[in-house]
Design an enzyme around this catalytic site. Sequence first.
Site, short mmCIF file in Angstrom:
data_model
loop_
_atom_site.label_atom_id
_atom_site.label_comp_id
_atom_site.label_asym_id
_atom_site.label_seq_id
_atom_site.Cartn_x
_atom_site.Cartn_y
_atom_site.Cartn_z
N ASN A 11 1.00 -1.24 -0.06
CA ASN A 11 0.02 0.03 0.19
C ASN A 11 0.74 1.36 0.14
O ASN A 11 1.35 1.54 1.00
CB ASN A 11 -0.91 0.11 1.36
N LYS A 13 -0.04 4.14 -0.19
CA LYS A 13 -0.78 5.60 0.28
C LYS A 13 -0.23 6.84 -0.72
O LYS A 13 -0.29 6.40 -1.79
CB LYS A 13 -0.07 5.69 1.76
N HIS A 92 -9.51 1.07 5.14
CA HIS A 92 -8.26 1.25 5.97
C HIS A 92 -8.32 2.33 7.10
O HIS A 92 -9.08 3.17 7.04
CB HIS A 92 -7.40 1.74 4.71
N GLU A 94 -6.58 4.60 7.84
CA GLU A 94 -6.43 6.24 7.42
C GLU A 94 -7.72 6.62 6.89
O GLU A 94 -8.17 7.83 7.05
CB GLU A 94 -5.36 6.55 6.43
N GLU A 162 -4.99 -4.85 11.12
CA GLU A 162 -4.04 -3.82 11.08
C GLU A 162 -4.34 -2.81 12.48
O GLU A 162 -5.07 -1.80 12.35
CB GLU A 162 -4.04 -2.76 9.88
N GLY A 168 2.64 2.44 10.64
CA GLY A 168 3.45 3.80 10.45
C GLY A 168 4.23 4.09 11.59
O GLY A 168 4.87 5.25 11.71
N SER A 208 3.59 -1.84 10.34
CA SER A 208 4.98 -1.83 10.52
C SER A 208 5.83 -2.96 10.29
O SER A 208 6.81 -3.74 11.01
CB SER A 208 5.44 -1.40 12.05
P1 PGA Z 1 2.83 0.45 7.51
O1 PGA Z 1 1.45 0.49 6.99
O2 PGA Z 1 3.42 -0.75 7.02
O3 PGA Z 1 3.75 1.54 7.27
O4 PGA Z 1 2.60 0.62 8.99
C1 PGA Z 1 0.54 -0.68 6.82
C2 PGA Z 1 -0.94 -0.02 6.19
O5 PGA Z 1 -1.26 1.29 6.54
O6 PGA Z 1 -1.32 -0.72 5.60
#
Ligand code: PGA
Length: 245
Positions: A11, A13, A92, A94, A162, A168, A208
């Site tokens: 992803n 983003k 997601h 976000e 997640e 992140g 992460s």
């Molecule tokens: P990240 O994001 O690996 O940067 O923690 C995962 C995601 O949002 O799918």
Amino acid sequence: MSSRKFFVGGNWKMNGSKGELDNLVNLLAKNSSETEVVVAPPFVFLDYLHNKKTNFALSGQNCYKESKGAFTGEISPKMLKDVGADWVILGHSERRHVFGEKDDLIADKVAFALKEGLSVIFCIGEKIEERENNLTEKICFGQLGAIKDKIKDWSKIVVAYEPVWAIGTGKTATPEQAQEIHQALRKWLHDNISQDASNKTRILYGGSVTGANCKELAAKADIDGFLVGGASLKPEFANIVNSKN
Ligand code: PGA
């Protein structure tokens, strides 16, 4: 050995450029693992990758619940398909927490995307205060429950667990923490959908994931792959794709 094919989603983003996508394509071209790989660049790059797809599929990072119309800024499942995407990420964290998408809207989007022929990476996960108050299962089961009555066919859904506190942040769930909730999610599928859905639905971990921690996570019985943010932009993505080998 599970019959579920290992799955790794990248992803991107709101990151990347055409040049960086070329690097990714070259990196993935060398991948000979059995892993199913799906890459979700920003919408504007999907068409660029359309003819460069080799051993990976494309995903949108979002889509709307209507096929067309006066919805400025949105795109439809058909448009995603038109530029070569077979998948879409929905729910997601976000989208939920930065853009305020609620369970109802997400469920409508999942149902519509499936109806239009896309496969869906459906994301769920708890916030840190919810985990600290022992609400992890309640929150995740609630998010799954929100789509339950609107979905008939689970064969085109991959669930991505997640934890919001891990996305992140560099704070990965331990393999044991992740396995515990993945097992509970699989039981939820058994109790609320079917034995078949429980056996066959891939449950990914996201938050992460890196080249350094992926192998230990991948070794857990109910972790069927990853949804990767930050590390999917880096060469270590190849290690994550290969984490089951
Ligand atoms: P990240 O994001 O690996 O940067 O923690 C995962 C995601 O949002 O799918």
